[in-house]
Design a protein around this motif. Structure first.
Motif, short mmCIF file in Angstrom:
data_model
loop_
_atom_site.label_atom_id
_atom_site.label_comp_id
_atom_site.label_asym_id
_atom_site.label_seq_id
_atom_site.Cartn_x
_atom_site.Cartn_y
_atom_site.Cartn_z
N LYS A 94 35.62 34.97 40.17
CA LYS A 94 36.80 35.04 41.05
C LYS A 94 36.87 33.89 42.04
CE LYS A 94 37.08 40.05 40.94
NZ LYS A 94 36.93 41.29 41.70
N TYR A 125 40.03 32.88 36.44
CA TYR A 125 40.81 34.06 36.82
C TYR A 125 42.24 33.61 37.07
CZ TYR A 125 37.09 37.49 37.26
OH TYR A 125 36.10 38.40 36.99
N LEU A 158 44.12 33.98 29.30
CA LEU A 158 42.76 34.52 29.36
C LEU A 158 42.22 34.61 27.95
CD1 LEU A 158 42.66 37.57 31.82
CD2 LEU A 158 41.53 35.36 32.05
N GLN A 168 35.72 42.66 33.49
CA GLN A 168 36.28 41.60 34.34
C GLN A 168 37.67 41.17 33.87
OE1 GLN A 168 33.12 40.97 32.90
NE2 GLN A 168 33.21 39.04 31.82
N HIS A 169 37.95 41.27 32.57
CA HIS A 169 39.31 41.00 32.09
C HIS A 169 40.28 42.03 32.67
CE1 HIS A 169 36.98 39.10 28.74
NE2 HIS A 169 37.93 38.18 28.85
N ALA A 172 40.88 41.47 36.34
CA ALA A 172 41.74 40.31 36.58
C ALA A 172 43.20 40.66 36.28
CB ALA A 172 41.30 39.13 35.73
#
Length: 187
Positions: A94, A125, A158, A168-169, A172
């Motif tokens: 991030k 990100y 992404l 984490q995807h 985000a």
């Protein structure tokens, strides 16, 4: 992880080396340009001529692994190197720090791909003001889309981790307050 940022700088220098002809030829064959994308080349020698303390640190990060290979001097330790003779792409956290590497060992009968760990996103990100998000199944697909310069200022891409959506995807994506559309590129 500042260590991964600093090491990646050496990989970026490596791809620009006159000796890095094969990596450059491979990138050209798959249509990627190291001068417009953050791509490095790991010759596998980054651990040479550094202190044992730094080698131990790289080993803890997973970049080096002790090996039983033959060595010239009895007081030396042989290592297997993560992403040896590979193109290397950075994955970001991030805070836009490199927390992971994707390595593509292209000089094999069948190119091999590997991640150092499961952290980070490629290419980074997305900005919280993103309206349209493209999700690609692979990092190389995302790199191609970024390089195409087809994305406008409110669009982002992404890459999944070889087709897998990680926490984490999801984090985000849910942080994108102005998101209007997700386009999943599949083939």
């Amino acid at each position: 992880m500042k260590d991964l940022d600093k090491l990646f700088e050496s990989f970026e220098t490596g791809i620009r080396s006159a000796k890095a002809q094969k990596p450059k030829e491979y990138l050209e064959s798959i249509g990627l340009d190291y001068t417009t994308l953050r791509i490095g080349f790991n010759s596998g020698q980054f651990h040479h001529k550094i202190s044992q303390a730094v080698k131990d640190h790289y080993e803890a990060l997973g970049l080096l692994k002790k090996s039983t290979a033959a060595i010239r001097k009895s007081n030396m330790t042989a290592y297997t190197v993560f992403g040896k003779y590979a193109l290397v792409f950075p994955l970001m956290d991030k805070n836009n720090q490199i927390v992971n590497y994707y390595a593509l060992r292209f000089n094999m009968v069948t190119p091999q791909q590997d991640y150092l760990n499961t952290e980070g996103l490629y290419p980074c990100y997305p900005n919280v003001n993103t309206k349209r998000l493209f999700i690609t199944p692979t990092l190389l697909d995302a790199a191609s889309l970024v390089q195409s310069k087809a994305l406008d200022q409110r669009e982002a891409v992404l890459a999944l981790h070889e087709g897998e959506l990680f926490t984490q995807h999801e984090g985000a994506i849910t942080a994108l307050n102005e998101l209007e559309e997700i386009i999943i590129i599949n083939y």
